[in-house]
Design a protein around this motif. Structure first.
Motif, PDB file in Angstrom:
ATOM      1  N   GLN A 111      14.324  15.514  34.233  1.00  0.00           N
ATOM      2  CA  GLN A 111      14.399  14.065  34.413  1.00  0.00           C
ATOM      3  C   GLN A 111      13.484  13.363  33.423  1.00  0.00           C
ATOM      4  O   GLN A 111      13.849  12.341  32.829  1.00  0.00           O
ATOM      5  CB  GLN A 111      14.023  13.697  35.848  1.00  0.00           C
ATOM      6  CG  GLN A 111      14.231  12.236  36.164  1.00  0.00           C
ATOM      7  CD  GLN A 111      13.877  11.914  37.614  1.00  0.00           C
ATOM      8  OE1 GLN A 111      13.392  12.772  38.365  1.00  0.00           O
ATOM      9  NE2 GLN A 111      14.118  10.687  37.996  1.00  0.00           N
ATOM     10  N   THR A 112      12.310  13.903  33.162  1.00  0.00           N
ATOM     11  CA  THR A 112      11.364  13.311  32.209  1.00  0.00           C
ATOM     12  C   THR A 112      11.931  13.373  30.797  1.00  0.00           C
ATOM     13  O   THR A 112      11.874  12.393  30.049  1.00  0.00           O
ATOM     14  CB  THR A 112      10.010  14.049  32.281  1.00  0.00           C
ATOM     15  OG1 THR A 112       9.515  14.010  33.599  1.00  0.00           O
ATOM     16  CG2 THR A 112       9.002  13.419  31.346  1.00  0.00           C
ATOM     17  N   VAL A 113      12.482  14.548  30.444  1.00  0.00           N
ATOM     18  CA  VAL A 113      13.055  14.706  29.107  1.00  0.00           C
ATOM     19  C   VAL A 113      14.208  13.730  28.909  1.00  0.00           C
ATOM     20  O   VAL A 113      14.324  13.073  27.865  1.00  0.00           O
ATOM     21  CB  VAL A 113      13.509  16.167  28.885  1.00  0.00           C
ATOM     22  CG1 VAL A 113      14.348  16.286  27.619  1.00  0.00           C
ATOM     23  CG2 VAL A 113      12.311  17.080  28.805  1.00  0.00           C
ATOM     24  N   SER A 143      14.759  10.915  30.558  1.00  0.00           N
ATOM     25  CA  SER A 143      14.309   9.525  30.608  1.00  0.00           C
ATOM     26  C   SER A 143      13.645   9.088  29.311  1.00  0.00           C
ATOM     27  O   SER A 143      13.617   7.908  28.983  1.00  0.00           O
ATOM     28  CB  SER A 143      13.362   9.296  31.795  1.00  0.00           C
ATOM     29  OG  SER A 143      12.153   9.993  31.589  1.00  0.00           O
ATOM     30  N   ILE A 144      13.131  10.020  28.556  1.00  0.00           N
ATOM     31  CA  ILE A 144      12.537   9.689  27.247  1.00  0.00           C
ATOM     32  C   ILE A 144      13.570   9.843  26.136  1.00  0.00           C
ATOM     33  O   ILE A 144      13.669   9.011  25.230  1.00  0.00           O
ATOM     34  CB  ILE A 144      11.315  10.590  26.968  1.00  0.00           C
ATOM     35  CG1 ILE A 144      10.198  10.259  27.947  1.00  0.00           C
ATOM     36  CG2 ILE A 144      10.830  10.416  25.533  1.00  0.00           C
ATOM     37  CD1 ILE A 144       9.026  11.203  27.889  1.00  0.00           C
ATOM     38  N   ASP A 163      13.694  20.186  37.943  1.00  0.00           N
ATOM     39  CA  ASP A 163      14.395  18.894  37.965  1.00  0.00           C
ATOM     40  C   ASP A 163      13.508  17.768  37.456  1.00  0.00           C
ATOM     41  O   ASP A 163      13.969  16.863  36.765  1.00  0.00           O
ATOM     42  CB  ASP A 163      14.851  18.575  39.399  1.00  0.00           C
ATOM     43  CG  ASP A 163      16.013  19.440  39.836  1.00  0.00           C
ATOM     44  OD1 ASP A 163      16.698  19.986  38.946  1.00  0.00           O
ATOM     45  OD2 ASP A 163      16.242  19.556  41.042  1.00  0.00           O
ATOM     46  N   GLN A 164      12.232  17.846  37.762  1.00  0.00           N
ATOM     47  CA  GLN A 164      11.310  16.787  37.335  1.00  0.00           C
ATOM     48  C   GLN A 164      11.135  16.828  35.814  1.00  0.00           C
ATOM     49  O   GLN A 164      11.117  15.794  35.157  1.00  0.00           O
ATOM     50  CB  GLN A 164       9.963  16.958  38.032  1.00  0.00           C
ATOM     51  CG  GLN A 164       9.039  15.791  37.787  1.00  0.00           C
ATOM     52  CD  GLN A 164       7.731  15.921  38.565  1.00  0.00           C
ATOM     53  OE1 GLN A 164       7.472  16.967  39.191  1.00  0.00           O
ATOM     54  NE2 GLN A 164       6.930  14.886  38.534  1.00  0.00           N
ATOM     55  N   THR A 165      11.049  18.000  35.238  1.00  0.00           N
ATOM     56  CA  THR A 165      10.901  18.129  33.790  1.00  0.00           C
ATOM     57  C   THR A 165      12.170  17.645  33.095  1.00  0.00           C
ATOM     58  O   THR A 165      12.111  16.928  32.086  1.00  0.00           O
ATOM     59  CB  THR A 165      10.626  19.595  33.412  1.00  0.00           C
ATOM     60  OG1 THR A 165       9.505  20.067  34.135  1.00  0.00           O
ATOM     61  CG2 THR A 165      10.366  19.727  31.933  1.00  0.00           C
TER      62      THR A 165
END
Length: 94
Positions: free
Chosen positions: A10-12, A14-15, A6-8
């Motif tokens: 979310q990062t993808v 968000s960018i 989920d964190q990965t």
């Protein structure tokens, strides 16, 4: 294979989402500027045509006024010449 957490994800996102939004905005603005440029060229051409027509009309009006003034001056000259001739004949100068 990659295991996306989920964190990965979310990062993808968000960018990627803002970058994609900026790219789409740039493309839309570019097409709008091209349309604006085309519209401005048409407007400038219309304005130039209108100004040229007004200058031509103004020149024609000035030329007509000059012809009228020239005709009036000739008429005044003829009247003065006739009066002068009449005075000379009366005084027997010429």
């Amino acid at each position: 294979m990659w295991d996306m957490t989920d964190q990965t994800m979310q990062t993808v996102l968000s960018i990627g989402v803002p970058s994609l939004s900026v790219l789409v905005g740039i493309l839309i603005n570019n097409s709008r500027l091209s349309d604006l440029r085309t519209d401005l060229r048409g407007a400038i051409t219309d304005l130039r045509t209108t100004v040229d027509k007004r200058f031509d009309d103004s020149i024609r009006l000035q030329e007509a006024n000059l012809r009228l003034q020239d005709a009036n001056l000739r008429r005044v000259e003829e009247v003065l010449d006739a009066r002068l001739r009449h005075i000379e004949e009366k005084l027997k100068i010429a």
